[in-house]
Scaffold this motif. Structure first.
Motif, PDB file in Angstrom:
ATOM      1  N   ARG A  31      42.304  42.869  33.473  1.00 25.05           N
ATOM      2  CA  ARG A  31      42.793  43.468  32.235  1.00 25.05           C
ATOM      3  C   ARG A  31      42.179  44.855  32.036  1.00 25.05           C
ATOM      4  N   THR A  32      40.885  44.969  32.282  1.00 28.01           N
ATOM      5  CA  THR A  32      40.213  46.266  32.142  1.00 28.01           C
ATOM      6  C   THR A  32      40.790  47.282  33.126  1.00 28.01           C
ATOM      7  N   LEU A  33      40.988  46.867  34.373  1.00 30.74           N
ATOM      8  CA  LEU A  33      41.578  47.764  35.363  1.00 30.74           C
ATOM      9  C   LEU A  33      42.971  48.199  34.942  1.00 30.74           C
ATOM     10  N   SER A  34      43.762  47.266  34.435  1.00 27.57           N
ATOM     11  CA  SER A  34      45.113  47.591  33.979  1.00 27.57           C
ATOM     12  C   SER A  34      45.088  48.632  32.864  1.00 27.57           C
ATOM     13  N   ILE A  35      44.187  48.446  31.915  1.00 28.54           N
ATOM     14  CA  ILE A  35      44.060  49.395  30.806  1.00 28.54           C
ATOM     15  C   ILE A  35      43.606  50.754  31.326  1.00 28.54           C
ATOM     16  N   LEU A  36      42.610  50.769  32.188  1.00 24.35           N
ATOM     17  CA  LEU A  36      42.097  52.041  32.716  1.00 24.35           C
ATOM     18  C   LEU A  36      43.161  52.796  33.501  1.00 24.35           C
ATOM     19  N   LEU A  37      43.934  52.077  34.301  1.00 26.27           N
ATOM     20  CA  LEU A  37      44.985  52.736  35.067  1.00 26.27           C
ATOM     21  C   LEU A  37      46.087  53.269  34.151  1.00 26.27           C
TER      22      LEU A  37
END
Length: 121
Positions: A31-37
């Motif tokens: 989820r964090t990676l998705s938000i950051l991307l």
């Protein structure tokens, strides 16, 4: 369908078909990676839009929203923008790139050693 008739908030909230990626095997990390991307993509769009505004101001001195929407970089401007985007992505991915380089530089261990380590842990 016109640009004005599109409900962008509803479109952004739509679910993709299929399962969510699980490459990290950790829901919070995914989820964090998705938000950051997503944020990185938005920043990239903003950088291109700012580049458009700056280039139009340099050439025309004044601009309108229509000028910004119609702008298509060509020649040197397109090349410079592509290089800037490539550098931006490289900065974002620098940590991952360094890890990959470290893994490639590490000497390969014999399979028996790896197997024994896994068995004993």
């Amino acid at each position: 369908m016109t640009e004005e008739s599109i409900d962008w908030i509803a479109r952004a909230g739509r679910r993709a078909k299929g399962r969510r990626p699980d490459t990290l095997h950790d829901y919070n990390a995914e989820r964090t990676l998705s938000i950051l991307l997503a944020v990185a993509a938005e920043v990239s769009v903003l950088k291109e839009r700012l580049d458009t505004v700056e280039r139009l101001l340099d050439t025309k001195g004044t601009i309108s929203r229509a000028d910004i929407e119609a702008y298509q970089p060509a020649g040197e401007a397109a090349y410079e923008r592509a290089v800037a985007t490539k550098e931006y992505v490289a900065r974002i991915m620098r940590g991952m790139q360094q890890e990959m380089e470290a893994m490639q530089a590490a000497p390969e261990r014999p399979m028996a050693e790896i197997s024994a380590e896994l068995r004993d842990s």
